[in-house]
Design a protein around this motif. Structure first.
Motif, short mmCIF file in Angstrom:
data_model
loop_
_atom_site.label_atom_id
_atom_site.label_comp_id
_atom_site.label_asym_id
_atom_site.label_seq_id
_atom_site.Cartn_x
_atom_site.Cartn_y
_atom_site.Cartn_z
N MET A 218 0.75 -1.03 -0.28
CA MET A 218 -0.30 -0.24 0.03
C MET A 218 0.82 1.64 -0.22
O MET A 218 0.60 2.77 -0.90
N LEU A 219 2.13 1.04 0.78
CA LEU A 219 2.64 2.40 1.00
C LEU A 219 3.79 2.54 0.18
O LEU A 219 4.46 3.39 -0.35
N GLY A 220 3.87 1.59 -0.93
CA GLY A 220 4.77 0.88 -1.64
C GLY A 220 6.02 0.84 -1.34
O GLY A 220 7.29 1.12 -2.09
N ASP B 107 11.36 2.72 1.05
CA ASP B 107 11.18 3.44 -0.32
C ASP B 107 11.95 3.37 -1.85
O ASP B 107 13.29 3.75 -0.94
#
Length: 92
Positions: free
Chosen positions: A1-3, A18
């Motif tokens: 979801m946040l990558g 990230d």
């Protein structure tokens, strides 16, 4: 979801980062391999040795002494005023 992508997985600790900003990381732990407690949070600092000396000078409770860990970090644990254990680290 946040990558985030997995950048380290030792089974007991998994670090996600990230891919566009690898310094933005989140680590999740089930236990700690070399310390007596699982920290509530970890924070990376530029100079862990200076942070350690400052923590000791302030009278803070050192829960895990400054240690070079085999997975490439130098770290210590300190208990904050609220009783939470904080992992303070730098990458070697």
């Amino acid at each position: 979801m946040l990558g985030f992508e997995v950048v380290m997985d030792h089974g007991w600790i998994v670090t996600l980062a990230d891919p566009d900003r690898p310094e933005v990381q989140l680590s999740l732990m089930t236990h700690d391999e070399t310390a007596p407690v699982v920290p509530a949070v970890s924070i990376q600092v530029d100079d862990v040795d200076a942070a350690y000396e400052e923590a000791k000078a302030s009278g803070a409770e050192i829960v895990h002494a400054l240690t070079d860990e085999p997975w490439g970090v130098r770290r210590f644990f300190v208990r904050d005023p609220g009783g939470h254990v904080v992992n303070v680290l730098s990458h070697r």
